[in-house]
Scaffold this motif. Structure first.
Motif, PDB file in Angstrom:
ATOM      1  N   THR A  82       0.551  -1.727  -0.325  1.00 26.33           N
ATOM      2  CA  THR A  82       0.159   0.039   0.135  1.00 26.33           C
ATOM      3  C   THR A  82       1.054   1.115   0.307  1.00 26.33           C
ATOM      4  O   THR A  82       1.785   1.197   0.382  1.00 26.33           O
ATOM      5  N   SER A 126      -3.440   1.234  -3.574  1.00 24.30           N
ATOM      6  CA  SER A 126      -5.044   2.305  -1.951  1.00 24.30           C
ATOM      7  C   SER A 126      -4.794   1.046  -0.844  1.00 24.30           C
ATOM      8  O   SER A 126      -6.121  -0.268  -1.537  1.00 24.30           O
ATOM      9  N   ARG A 127      -5.325   1.343   0.448  1.00 23.97           N
ATOM     10  CA  ARG A 127      -5.565   0.063   1.613  1.00 23.97           C
ATOM     11  C   ARG A 127      -7.071   0.087   0.800  1.00 23.97           C
ATOM     12  O   ARG A 127      -8.041  -0.041   1.692  1.00 23.97           O
TER      13      ARG A 127
END
Length: 113
Positions: free
Chosen positions: A26, A70-71
């Motif tokens: 991430t 992206s998380r």
């Protein structure tokens, strides 16, 4: 040289050195691995990734930036896709971005030195 362009080679080295099984990482993991302190840690990673995308596109290499996500999902942020289209690496049609991303991710994973 800006902070982001100085950060880009460090980020490339990090991504090339990680075991394939630990990828993708991430934006936050990248920031932590690079020892970045707030403020703007995620923004600085994103700008460094953009620099790497421009370098890779100019050299005809797979986009190593695909290895950072992206998380909130298993893909990069929208800015990645916008720049990939701008650089002529992804089709303009957003419906084709996920497939293009998966292909580019596999290419980048295989390409790492």
């Amino acid at each position: 040289m800006t902070q982001e362009t100085e950060l880009a080679p460090r980020l490339r080295a990090l991504l090339e050195g990680l075991p394939a099984a630990s990828l993708p990482i991430t934006y936050q993991q990248a920031a932590e691995a690079l020892g970045l302190a707030p403020p703007r840690t995620i923004q600085r990673v994103a700008l460094a990734l953009e620099a790497l995308m421009r370098e890779d596109a100019a050299a005809g290499h797979p986009l190593i930036a695909t290895l950072v996500v992206s998380r909130r999902g298993d893909q990069p942020r929208q800015g990645f896709f916008d720049l990939a289209v701008e650089l002529g690496r992804f089709p303009p049609d957003p419906d084709r971005h996920e497939a293009a991303y998966r292909e580019e991710f596999a290419r980048a994973l295989a390409w790492r030195r």
